[in-house]
Structures are given as C-alpha cells and as structure tokens.
Design a protein around this motif. Structure first.
Motif, mmCIF file in Angstrom:
data_model
loop_
_atom_site.group_PDB
_atom_site.id
_atom_site.type_symbol
_atom_site.label_atom_id
_atom_site.label_comp_id
_atom_site.label_asym_id
_atom_site.label_seq_id
_atom_site.Cartn_x
_atom_site.Cartn_y
_atom_site.Cartn_z
ATOM 1 N N GLU A 111 10.692 1.058 -4.298
ATOM 2 C CA GLU A 111 9.766 -0.152 -4.250
ATOM 3 C C GLU A 111 10.870 -1.381 -4.323
ATOM 4 O OE1 GLU A 111 5.824 1.709 -6.367
ATOM 5 O OE2 GLU A 111 7.295 0.411 -7.598
ATOM 6 N N ASP A 112 11.953 -1.121 -5.123
ATOM 7 C CA ASP A 112 12.756 -2.250 -4.933
ATOM 8 C C ASP A 112 13.404 -2.500 -3.534
ATOM 9 O OD1 ASP A 112 14.434 -4.264 -6.153
ATOM 10 O OD2 ASP A 112 16.257 -2.988 -6.134
ATOM 11 N N LEU A 113 13.635 -1.401 -2.818
ATOM 12 C CA LEU A 113 14.232 -1.278 -1.442
ATOM 13 C C LEU A 113 13.307 -2.063 -0.354
ATOM 14 C CD1 LEU A 113 16.092 -0.573 0.740
ATOM 15 C CD2 LEU A 113 14.803 1.847 0.853
ATOM 16 N N LEU A 114 12.224 -1.568 -0.840
ATOM 17 C CA LEU A 114 10.878 -1.971 0.152
ATOM 18 C C LEU A 114 10.676 -3.611 -0.062
ATOM 19 C CD1 LEU A 114 8.626 0.875 0.169
ATOM 20 C CD2 LEU A 114 10.291 0.468 1.813
ATOM 21 N N ASP A 115 10.860 -4.174 -1.150
ATOM 22 C CA ASP A 115 10.575 -5.451 -1.455
ATOM 23 C C ASP A 115 11.357 -6.302 -0.485
ATOM 24 O OD1 ASP A 115 8.647 -5.423 -3.455
ATOM 25 O OD2 ASP A 115 10.170 -5.240 -5.007
ATOM 26 N N SER A 116 12.576 -5.789 -0.110
ATOM 27 C CA SER A 116 13.556 -6.685 0.699
ATOM 28 C C SER A 116 13.735 -6.095 2.071
ATOM 29 C CB SER A 116 14.976 -6.785 -0.037
ATOM 30 O OG SER A 116 15.458 -5.333 -0.203
ATOM 31 N N TRP A 117 12.704 -5.238 2.377
ATOM 32 C CA TRP A 117 12.849 -4.459 3.743
ATOM 33 C C TRP A 117 12.363 -5.603 4.893
ATOM 34 C CZ3 TRP A 117 14.614 -0.617 6.214
ATOM 35 C CH2 TRP A 117 14.291 -0.148 7.335
ATOM 36 N N PRO A 118 13.285 -5.757 5.575
ATOM 37 C CA PRO A 118 12.988 -7.179 6.834
ATOM 38 C C PRO A 118 12.329 -6.637 7.796
ATOM 39 C CG PRO A 118 15.394 -6.252 6.952
ATOM 40 C CD PRO A 118 14.829 -5.229 5.794
ATOM 41 N N GLY A 119 11.915 -5.339 8.202
ATOM 42 C CA GLY A 119 11.532 -5.061 9.291
ATOM 43 C C GLY A 119 9.886 -4.863 9.054
ATOM 44 N N THR A 120 9.286 -4.179 9.858
ATOM 45 C CA THR A 120 7.747 -3.904 9.645
ATOM 46 C C THR A 120 7.637 -2.504 8.852
ATOM 47 O OG1 THR A 120 7.295 -4.900 11.790
ATOM 48 C CG2 THR A 120 5.674 -3.370 11.102
ATOM 49 N N LEU A 121 6.570 -2.550 8.125
ATOM 50 C CA LEU A 121 6.480 -1.224 6.842
ATOM 51 C C LEU A 121 5.028 -0.928 7.295
ATOM 52 C CD1 LEU A 121 7.410 0.523 4.890
ATOM 53 C CD2 LEU A 121 6.660 -1.415 3.391
ATOM 54 N N ILE A 122 4.727 0.472 7.460
ATOM 55 C CA ILE A 122 3.458 0.986 7.556
ATOM 56 C C ILE A 122 3.400 2.103 6.504
ATOM 57 C CG2 ILE A 122 1.848 2.300 8.908
ATOM 58 C CD1 ILE A 122 2.971 0.631 11.465
ATOM 59 N N VAL A 123 2.553 2.338 5.830
ATOM 60 C CA VAL A 123 2.434 3.187 4.377
ATOM 61 C C VAL A 123 0.995 3.916 4.430
ATOM 62 C CG1 VAL A 123 2.811 3.655 2.125
ATOM 63 C CG2 VAL A 123 4.043 1.842 3.068
ATOM 64 N N VAL A 124 1.313 5.345 4.271
ATOM 65 C CA VAL A 124 0.176 6.220 4.148
ATOM 66 C C VAL A 124 0.145 6.668 2.847
ATOM 67 C CG1 VAL A 124 -1.154 7.856 4.674
ATOM 68 C CG2 VAL A 124 -0.740 6.630 6.402
ATOM 69 N N SER A 125 -0.509 6.334 1.754
ATOM 70 C CA SER A 125 -0.309 7.041 0.290
ATOM 71 C C SER A 125 -1.476 7.010 -0.298
ATOM 72 C CB SER A 125 0.953 6.292 -0.298
ATOM 73 O OG SER A 125 1.020 6.552 -1.590
ATOM 74 N N HIS A 126 -1.691 8.019 -1.301
ATOM 75 C CA HIS A 126 -2.837 8.095 -2.133
ATOM 76 C C HIS A 126 -2.372 7.468 -3.424
ATOM 77 C CE1 HIS A 126 -4.932 10.138 0.372
ATOM 78 N NE2 HIS A 126 -4.414 11.387 0.466
ATOM 79 N N ASP A 127 -1.032 7.139 -3.545
ATOM 80 C CA ASP A 127 -0.432 6.486 -4.723
ATOM 81 C C ASP A 127 -0.997 4.884 -4.719
ATOM 82 O OD1 ASP A 127 0.982 5.156 -6.689
ATOM 83 O OD2 ASP A 127 2.766 6.513 -6.555
#
Length: 618
Positions: free
Chosen positions: A449-465
């Motif tokens: 999650e720390d990595l994804l906080d600073s992810w500069p691109g487009t993010l698409i997530v499928v998760s039950h979490d």
C-alpha cells in the motif's frame, strides 16, 4: 472470566528453524483474538498446538474439562464423495435443522447458491472452502479457531461472517481465535491481538487499528533505547581505538563492557520495503470502453459497459464471485476481445498485471530465482538510487538464500512477492491488481500500500480486501447484472445495493418502499459507466432538460478534476507533516490547519458531486 484453555512455555522447533520458544498464553471466556504475523512466522502452528492437532516440542497445553473446540484449517479435509447437504447437516431431518434460525442464517450466508445434491468433489476450491466453513459454524462450540476464514469469500461473505461472529455468543461467553490478513475483518471481530514473531507471541489490546498504534509506540520506544545504546557503544569503541598504551590491566573491564554491548545486538527482523520505481511515460489516452459487452454462449457476462479510464485514475472494481470482474480486467488488458462494442487503448499504454493464478511464474517454475532475475535489466531506478534485481528482492523480504531456490519451491507469499517484483520490473504505467492480498501477510500488505500511495500511473484493483480497497483507491465501481455502476458511497453503498437486490429477488419485489431497490444501471458521470437507456427516469431525471443534463455532466467532470488535484495537495501536506520536526508544534499546527481547509473543500465538493450524481442516475 472463566478459563477456556491455555499454553505454558510451549515451544516448537524443526531441524532448521525455531517456530515458537517458551510461549505462555491463554484464552478466557469472551476473548475475541486476532492473530497476525509474517508468513511462515508460526501463526498456523500456534493454532494447531492450541487445538491439539500438533504436539509442541516443549511445554504443554491445558483445556477446561468438556470444552468444545471447532477448528477451520487451511487444508481441505472434506469428503469428496459426500453430498453438500450431508456435509452440512448429516442425517438430520429437514424439520430439525430448518427450524433453527442460526443454521438457516449460516446456510443463506455462505452456501445458499450450492446444490445440496452435488458431490463435494465436483465443487470448485472456493465453494469447498465456503462449505467447510459453513459446516463448522453450524456446530456448537465453546472455542472457534479459524485459519484464514475469509479466503475465497467476497465482500458480502466477509461482511456476513464478521456479523455472525460478533453475534454468535453473548458477551463474555465463548472464545474466538482467528488468523487472517484481512485487516477490516480483524477490526470488526477482534478485541485483542496476538503478534507472532521471532518465536514469541506478543499480546496487544484492541483490534487491528489499536494494534498498529501500539506497535508503532513499541517500535518508537525500542528505537529510543537503541539510540542510547548505540551512543554508549560508540563511546566504548572510540576508547578501544585509542591504542595500545591505554590498554593496561586497569581498564580491562571497559573492554569487556564494550564486548558485551556488541554481543547484545539483537537479530534484525525480516524487513519488507518497497520504494517508488520508474514507470513508462503515459499519455492522455489510456483505455476507453464504448458500449463493450462479453457474451459466453447464451449468457451476457458484461453488457453496455462504457468506461473511459483517465491517466492517474485509481479505481476498485467490486462484485460478487462470478459477476464478471476478471472479464472486465481482461477487456482492459486486451486478453479478452469484446463480443459487442469496442475497446480503444492509448499508444503509450504499457499494462502490468498481477493475477490470482501466478501465471507469470508458470513458465519459470523449475528455474532458480536468480536465473529469472538475470533475464531482466541489470539495474533499475528506485527513487534516486540504482538497484539490482537482487537488492530489490531483498527489499521485498527475501533472504540471499532464496536466490538459489527454485520458483516452484517458494511459499505462496513468496511467489506473490516475486510476481509483484516481476510486474514492477517491466515498468508499466497501468497497473492491474487481481486479488493482490492473497497469500500476503499484513506487513507485506502495508508495504504494498505504501508503494501504491506513490504510484504515478493508472491503478485498477479487484479485491475483496475492504481495507486495501478503501486505502489505495479513490473511487469504486461495481458490476451488477453485467453492467458497471459507479459507487459514490463506496463499499457501504455496494453492500446496501447488494442486500436490496437479494431482498428484491427473494421477495419478488423490484423495489423496497424506502426507494433503495435492485441495482440499476448507473447514470453518466466523469469516467463512469453509462446509464441504461431503457430504464425509467426518476422524478429528478424527468425535470432535467437536455441542456441541464449537459451542464450537470460538465460540473461533475469539473468537480472530479478538482477533487483529484485536492487529493494530491492533501497527500503533499501529509508528506510534509511526516517529514517535519515533531517537536515543532507551531509548524505542525500550521500544516494541520492547511489540512483542515483542504478537507473542508473536499467534503463540500463531494456533497455537490453526490447531489448531481443522484440527479443524473435517477
């Protein structure tokens, strides 16, 4: 509170590792305990020792006379030849189990979609997992021990299970011990926590959020003590370096003291660290779905999906198992072709996919980890540093020894880490994560999650979490009846709509009197799915003329852009606060005031966005 069971100085040791060492603990009536720790740290072994299915190498376990213990292990132990109905209720007559509301609730909550005459051997892994959990919960137990009970459950199933466990026993009755990486679930059901690490079991009061606060405070105190010890060590070592003339018999005790200090250095725990990595340049055009649909045989899995994915968009896709989430990801990634409509991708788009099946590792299962890494570039830009793949792997919690292991020999959590690293090494600018929390412990999830906080691109997530979804995404969509619907209210709105849809289908009514009914196709809004043109307009929608609708859509688009900018500003303020001198209260207060102003503007814009969205959806 009455004692249920306990362990006295238990230890578990294998030839090459010590799992537990002199751990003493107990479970009392009313305890609701969540167990966390890194993968391989001993959580499942601890449960098995307490349940009596694994003998410790030292120490002993005591249990109150007559205590009934129910255990859900990760291994599938169901009889493949038995039917679903027999697995659940045995030979009991229908009137016996159907008259019990608790049993009916468990069946409806977990296995209402299964054929009671089907053989267990014909079910999928997820269906068998739900069946095993339901069969356990139907029984009467004084203590429940659950090892990863949320595996293979969707958001609705996890929500139901949390509600069931909270209401299963009266207050101060029964005991619950649950191992899970689902942090939202832990906060819902646990009133205390055990962290298993380095052979010890460390207790914490409260749920997961309280545990994180206490752990940070523990680490802060340990860091302060370590700093003092290091200062003393430096003084001792400086004295030792003064040379031979100072080393007379008189000050030998100082040499011995310095040696004791050096010998007292504790072993370093495995660290998990991810840092922002380079990505390919992403243009203005990402992926546009126009009236896209996918049909398998006579079934429409997806239909009339219009979704324009924007640069930097951070989106979660929700939906029940089998609703079409993975199919939608396949449309975006290009691995599935639409049977109707169109999908257009930008020229600069480079997609990285973290899927559920470790497909990226299938072809290299027999190779050594270092051989796999050697096929990529020799160095990578991580922040302002150049790092080798081996160094990146160490940051993901791997030891040097793992470099000589074959990929097929890695644990599920290690495979997930390696798979994530290989995706990142391809430097994508669109990252698709399909159930990224599978087989990952809480520390690794926090690092991800720390990595994804600073992810500069487009993010698409499928998760039950749910915790991960709400943590790393800014907007959520759901798939209902093959259509994509925007969820301004997030996961809570999704659960309400899902419950309303079930109630409508069971009761034969299309809508409840409250006005919240079965999910309808979404209206037009920024980057969202298109409304179903055949649906009847509500009162507000009927009052909107064509010009008014266009103006409302423009305002929604404007609000979306403004909210995105505000999100960046809020993140910048948080970063400045984290880097600021914590003893400078005046400076911190100024940052806090700036944050309150930004959050107030965000709240005002969100209210207006919801108001416009309701008008466009009706």
């Amino acid at each position: 509170m009455a004692h249920l069971l306990g362990a006295q100085a238990i230890g578990l040791e294998y030839p090459n590792s010590v799992v537990l060492e002199s751990a003493s603990l107990g479970i009392e009536e009313g305890d609701r305990i969540g167990v966390v720790g890194r993968n391989g740290g001993g959580k499942s072994s601890l449960l098995r020792i307490l349940a009596g299915t694994l003998d410790p190498t030292e120490g002993f376990v005591t249990r109150r006379g007559g205590v009934r213990i129910g255990v859900l292990e990760q291994d599938d132990t169901l009889d493949a030849d038995a039917t679903v109905g027999h697995t659940l209720v045995g030979e009991a007559a229908e009137h016996e189990w159907a008259s019990d509301p608790k049993i009916r609730d468990v069946i409806a909550g977990l296995v209402g979609d299964l054929d009671w005459q089907a053989r267990v051997g014909t079910l999928s892994g997820g269906q068998r997992r739900r069946l095993g959990l339901a069969a356990l919960l139907i029984g009467e137990w004084d203590v429940l021990m659950l090892d990863e009970p949320t595996n293979h459950l969707d958001v609705e199933g996890i929500t139901w299970l949390a509600r069931h466990l909270k209401n299963r026993w009266p207050k101060n009755v029964g005991g619950l011990l649950v191992v899970t990486h689902d942090r939202w679930f832990l906060d819902e059901v646990a009133t205390s926590m055990w962290e298993v690490h380095d052979g010890v079991v460390e207790p914490f009061e409260g749920g997961y959020a309280a545990y994180v606060l206490q752990r940070v405070e523990r680490d802060r105190i340990a860091a302060a003590a370590e700093s003092k010890r290091q200062n003393l060590m430096r003084k001792e070592l400086a004295w030792l370096r003064r040379g031979a003339p100072a080393r007379t018999s008189k000050p030998r005790f100082r040499i011995e003291a310095a040696n004791r200090l050096i010998a007292d250095v504790p072993p370093v725990r495995d660290s998990v660290e991810l840092t922002r990595m380079a990505v390919a340049r992403l243009g203005k055009d990402v992926v546009d779905l126009e009236e896209a649909g996918v049909r398998y045989g006579d079934r429409d899995v997806l239909r009339e999906v219009t979704w324009r994915i924007a640069p930097g968009e951070r989106t979660a896709i929700l939906g029940a198992n089998g609703a079409g989430k993975s199919t939608l990801l396949g449309l975006v990634a290009g691995s599935i072709a639409p049977t109707s409509g169109s999908v257009k991708r930008g020229k600069t788009v480079r997609i990285g996919i973290l899927d559920q099946r470790f497909s990226a590792l299938d072809e290299v299962g027999g190779d050594l980890v270092r051989q796999v890494l050697a096929r990529y570039k020799t160095s990578y830009a991580v922040g302002e540093r150049e790092m080798s793949p081996a160094q990146l792997l160490e940051r993901l919690g791997f030891s040097r020894d793992c470099l000589s292991s074959r990929v097929c020999e890695l644990s599920g959590g290690q495979k997930r880490r390696l798979q994530l690293l290989l995706v990142l090494l391809s430097e994508p600018n669109v990252l698709i994560l399909d159930e990224p929390s599978n087989d990952v412990d809480t520390d690794m999830l926090a690092a991800m999650e720390d990595l994804l906080d600073s992810w500069p691109g487009t993010l698409i997530v499928v998760s039950h979490d749910r915790y991960l979804v709400e943590r790393v995404t800014d907007r959520q969509y759901a798939i209902f009846d093959g259509r994509l619907r925007h969820l301004p209210g997030g996961v809570d709105e999704y659960l309400e709509l899902s419950d309303a849809a079930k109630a409508g289908s069971e009761g034969g009514a299309s809508k409840k009197s409250s006005g919240v009914g079965a999910p309808k196709a979404p209206g037009k809004n920024a980057g969202s799915a298109k409304t179903d043109g055949g649906s009847a307009a509500g009162q507000n929608g009927a009052e909107l003329s064509g010009a008014e609708r266009r103006e409302a859509e423009k305002e929604v688009n404007s609000i979306d852009r403004r909210l995105a900018k505000l999100a960046d500003k809020v993140a910048q303020v948080h970063a400045r606060m984290a880097e600021h001198d914590q003893s400078d209260y005046v400076g911190l207060r100024k940052h806090a005031d700036d944050l309150r102003v930004l959050e107030a503007e965000v709240a005002e814009l969100e209210d207006r966005w919801l108001e416009l969205s309701e008008k466009l959806n009706d």
